[in-house]
Design an enzyme around this catalytic site. Sequence first.
Site, short mmCIF file in Angstrom:
data_model
loop_
_atom_site.label_atom_id
_atom_site.label_comp_id
_atom_site.label_asym_id
_atom_site.label_seq_id
_atom_site.Cartn_x
_atom_site.Cartn_y
_atom_site.Cartn_z
N ARG A 1 0.83 -1.21 0.00
CA ARG A 1 0.00 0.00 0.00
C ARG A 1 0.87 1.26 0.00
NH1 ARG A 1 -3.40 2.70 4.11
NH2 ARG A 1 -4.91 3.92 2.92
N HIS B 1 0.74 4.24 -2.75
CA HIS B 1 0.54 5.65 -2.39
C HIS B 1 1.70 6.51 -2.86
CE1 HIS B 1 -2.93 5.65 0.72
NE2 HIS B 1 -3.07 4.68 -0.14
N ASN C 1 -4.08 8.25 5.40
CA ASN C 1 -2.84 7.61 5.86
C ASN C 1 -3.10 6.52 6.88
OD1 ASN C 1 -3.42 8.82 8.28
ND2 ASN C 1 -1.47 9.89 8.49
N HIS D 1 -5.91 -6.18 -2.66
CA HIS D 1 -6.75 -6.26 -1.46
C HIS D 1 -6.97 -7.70 -1.01
CE1 HIS D 1 -8.44 -1.91 -2.07
NE2 HIS D 1 -7.17 -1.94 -1.70
C1 HEM Z 1 -8.61 0.95 -6.74
C2 HEM Z 1 -8.49 1.90 -5.88
C3 HEM Z 1 -8.13 1.65 -4.46
C4 HEM Z 1 -8.81 2.08 -3.39
C5 HEM Z 1 -10.07 2.92 -3.39
C6 HEM Z 1 -8.13 1.59 -2.22
C7 HEM Z 1 -8.51 1.85 -0.93
C8 HEM Z 1 -7.96 1.28 0.19
C9 HEM Z 1 -8.37 1.53 1.54
C10 HEM Z 1 -9.43 2.53 1.95
C11 HEM Z 1 -7.65 0.72 2.35
C12 HEM Z 1 -7.77 0.58 3.85
C13 HEM Z 1 -6.93 1.56 4.60
C14 HEM Z 1 -7.12 1.39 6.07
O1 HEM Z 1 -8.25 1.35 6.55
O2 HEM Z 1 -6.15 1.28 6.77
C15 HEM Z 1 -6.78 -0.04 1.52
C16 HEM Z 1 -5.90 -0.98 1.97
C17 HEM Z 1 -4.95 -1.56 1.18
N1 HEM Z 1 -4.73 -1.30 -0.16
FE1 HEM Z 1 -5.94 -0.31 -1.39
N2 HEM Z 1 -7.05 0.86 -2.59
C18 HEM Z 1 -7.00 0.87 -3.95
C19 HEM Z 1 -6.02 0.31 -4.75
C20 HEM Z 1 -4.92 -0.33 -4.24
C21 HEM Z 1 -3.76 -0.68 -5.02
C22 HEM Z 1 -3.55 -0.33 -6.48
C23 HEM Z 1 -2.91 -1.32 -4.18
C24 HEM Z 1 -1.55 -1.88 -4.45
C25 HEM Z 1 -1.15 -2.31 -5.61
C26 HEM Z 1 -3.57 -1.39 -2.89
C27 HEM Z 1 -3.07 -2.04 -1.78
C28 HEM Z 1 -3.67 -2.06 -0.55
C29 HEM Z 1 -3.22 -2.89 0.55
C30 HEM Z 1 -2.11 -3.91 0.51
C31 HEM Z 1 -4.02 -2.56 1.65
C32 HEM Z 1 -3.92 -3.13 3.07
C33 HEM Z 1 -3.04 -2.25 3.91
C34 HEM Z 1 -2.84 -2.78 5.33
O3 HEM Z 1 -3.05 -3.96 5.60
O4 HEM Z 1 -2.45 -1.98 6.18
N3 HEM Z 1 -4.77 -0.76 -2.96
N4 HEM Z 1 -6.97 0.32 0.20
C1 NAG Z 2 -1.53 10.24 9.91
O1 NAG Z 2 -1.70 11.64 10.03
C2 NAG Z 2 -1.91 12.08 11.36
C3 NAG Z 2 -2.13 13.58 11.32
O2 NAG Z 2 -3.06 13.91 10.35
C4 NAG Z 2 -0.69 11.74 12.21
O3 NAG Z 2 -0.92 12.10 13.55
C5 NAG Z 2 -0.41 10.22 12.13
O4 NAG Z 2 0.78 9.94 12.79
C6 NAG Z 2 -0.29 9.81 10.67
N1 NAG Z 2 -0.10 8.36 10.59
C7 NAG Z 2 0.95 7.81 9.99
C8 NAG Z 2 0.95 6.33 9.92
O5 NAG Z 2 1.87 8.46 9.53
#
Ligand code: HEM
Ligand code: NAG
Length: 325
Positions: free
Chosen positions: A62, A66, A94, A193
């Site tokens: 992720r 980003h 983030n 995902h």
């Molecule tokens: C298609 C559009 C995408 C959207 C709207 C999206 C949105 C999100 C969101 C909202 C999360 C959860 C964040 C959280 O709650 O901590 C997430 C997690 C994640 N996304 Fe996406 N994502 C997208 C595409 C991608 C792409 C292109 C990748 C990598 C190639 C990716 C890899 C991941 C991974 C690995 C996680 C899990 C992170 C973790 O376990 O901390 N995503 N994504």
């Molecule tokens: C995400 O942003 C908040 C402030 O907006 C910060 O306090 C926090 O440490 C940030 N988290 C990460 C993982 O960098």
Amino acid sequence: MKITFFLVACCLVLLGLIGDCNGGSLVKNFYRNSCPQAENIVNTKINQYVSTRPELPAKLLRMHFHDCFVRGCDGSVLLNSTDTNTAEKDAIPNLSLAGFDVIDDIKSALEEKCPKTVSCADILALATRDAVSFQFDKPMWEVLTGRRDGTISKSSEVLDNIPSPFSNLTILKQNFANKGLTLHDLVVLSGAHTVGVTHCNLFSERLYNFTGKGDQDPSLDPTYAEFLKTKCQSLDDDTTEVEMDPNSSTNFDSNYYPNLLQNKGIFTSDSALLTTSQSADIVKELVDQQKFFTEFAQSMQKMGAIQVLSGSGGEIRINCSLVNS
Ligand code: HEM
Ligand SMILES: *[C@@H]1O[C@H](CO)[C@@H](O)[C@H](O)[C@H]1NC(C)=O
Ligand SMILES: *[C@@H]1O[C@H](CO)[C@@H](O)[C@H](O)[C@H]1NC(C)=O
Ligand SMILES: *[C@@H]1O[C@H](CO)[C@@H](O)[C@H](O)[C@H]1NC(C)=O
Ligand SMILES: *[C@@H]1O[C@H](CO)[C@@H](O)[C@H](O)[C@H]1NC(C)=O
Ligand SMILES: *[C@@H]1O[C@H](CO)[C@@H](O)[C@H](O)[C@H]1NC(C)=O
Ligand SMILES: *[C@@H]1O[C@H](CO)[C@@H](O)[C@H](O)[C@H]1NC(C)=O
């Protein structure tokens, strides 16, 4: 004849342009002479880390995404905020970005062996590949190198560039097109995902208040919705974490697609992939794991080449969380 020639010429010009947009400046083993052990150092460190932190592949995947979607793959996501600048790291989407310590540690090891040589953007690209590949004991995609590090990181640029989990297919396609990526790349990369977690507040409106009338999203499988409700009890819970691929969230596989076809995609942006026949057909193809791995490898290479800095652009950061002084 003339028309054919014209079309061929156009294609060549377009291919040339696309080649450039796709990081034509990156090469295989850029550090071959300047730091031959670079890729090995990353690999050894990552294997050590992942063996004790199984969530790390998801975190790095992720983070790399980003990085690439905001100002290209230039390590801008790694920069800390300063007194005068709020960095990408501190923008709203983030939540759960993590693994910065791992990149910093790899960078320290590399600075010891090859000072001022290996960019943080390359470290992140290599570390991501190696972390996801750990379970397979072989690299799952090729990472070309030669990225340079950017010096600008602004939290204000994140929301416009990182796709939202609440978006529909039209918007998601646009987000990806803005980075030179296709609908096919969108469906393939969403398969990321299959690993990792999310937070309740990013999908709970689908459980409790879909149209603002206390209702549920009809495109979400009702049994899965009941399961999610046991995890997420309020709309604004931004601390509880839920696996995106239940019971398999540290395993990189093609499960995402059969789940999606059963209406068990967790975000609106996941289920959006079923809303046109063109995208749904791609989802169906990717149920086949070999096919998914092959396609994922290709799309990751494209993502890893978005707007990269090369030549004398940017710098080689000495400390991944700080621009050089
Ligand atoms: C298609 C559009 C995408 C959207 C709207 C999206 C949105 C999100 C969101 C909202 C999360 C959860 C964040 C959280 O709650 O901590 C997430 C997690 C994640 N996304 Fe996406 N994502 C997208 C595409 C991608 C792409 C292109 C990748 C990598 C190639 C990716 C890899 C991941 C991974 C690995 C996680 C899990 C992170 C973790 O376990 O901390 N995503 N994504
Ligand atoms: C995400 O942003 C908040 C402030 O907006 C910060 O306090 C926090 O440490 C940030 N988290 C990460 C993982 O960098
Ligand atoms: C960047 O921020 C992280 C988390 O706040 C911190 O651990 C790290 O030391 C900082 N890096 C620098 C170079 O200050
Ligand atoms: C980066 O800066 C932080 C804070 O000054 C320091 O603790 C860390 O050792 C530095 N890392 C490298 C690789 O120089
Ligand atoms: C997609 O979302 C955008 C922005 O919310 C909206 O303007 C557009 O009408 C939506 N498109 C479809 C097909 O629902
Ligand atoms: C559900 O959405 C409506 C319309 O946006 C809002 O007025 C209401 O407060 C929401 N309900 C809850 C429990 O948040
Ligand atoms: C995950 O595993 C638990 C315990 O084995 C089981 O009760 C649950 O039904 C599983 N969840 C899914 C979605 O498969």
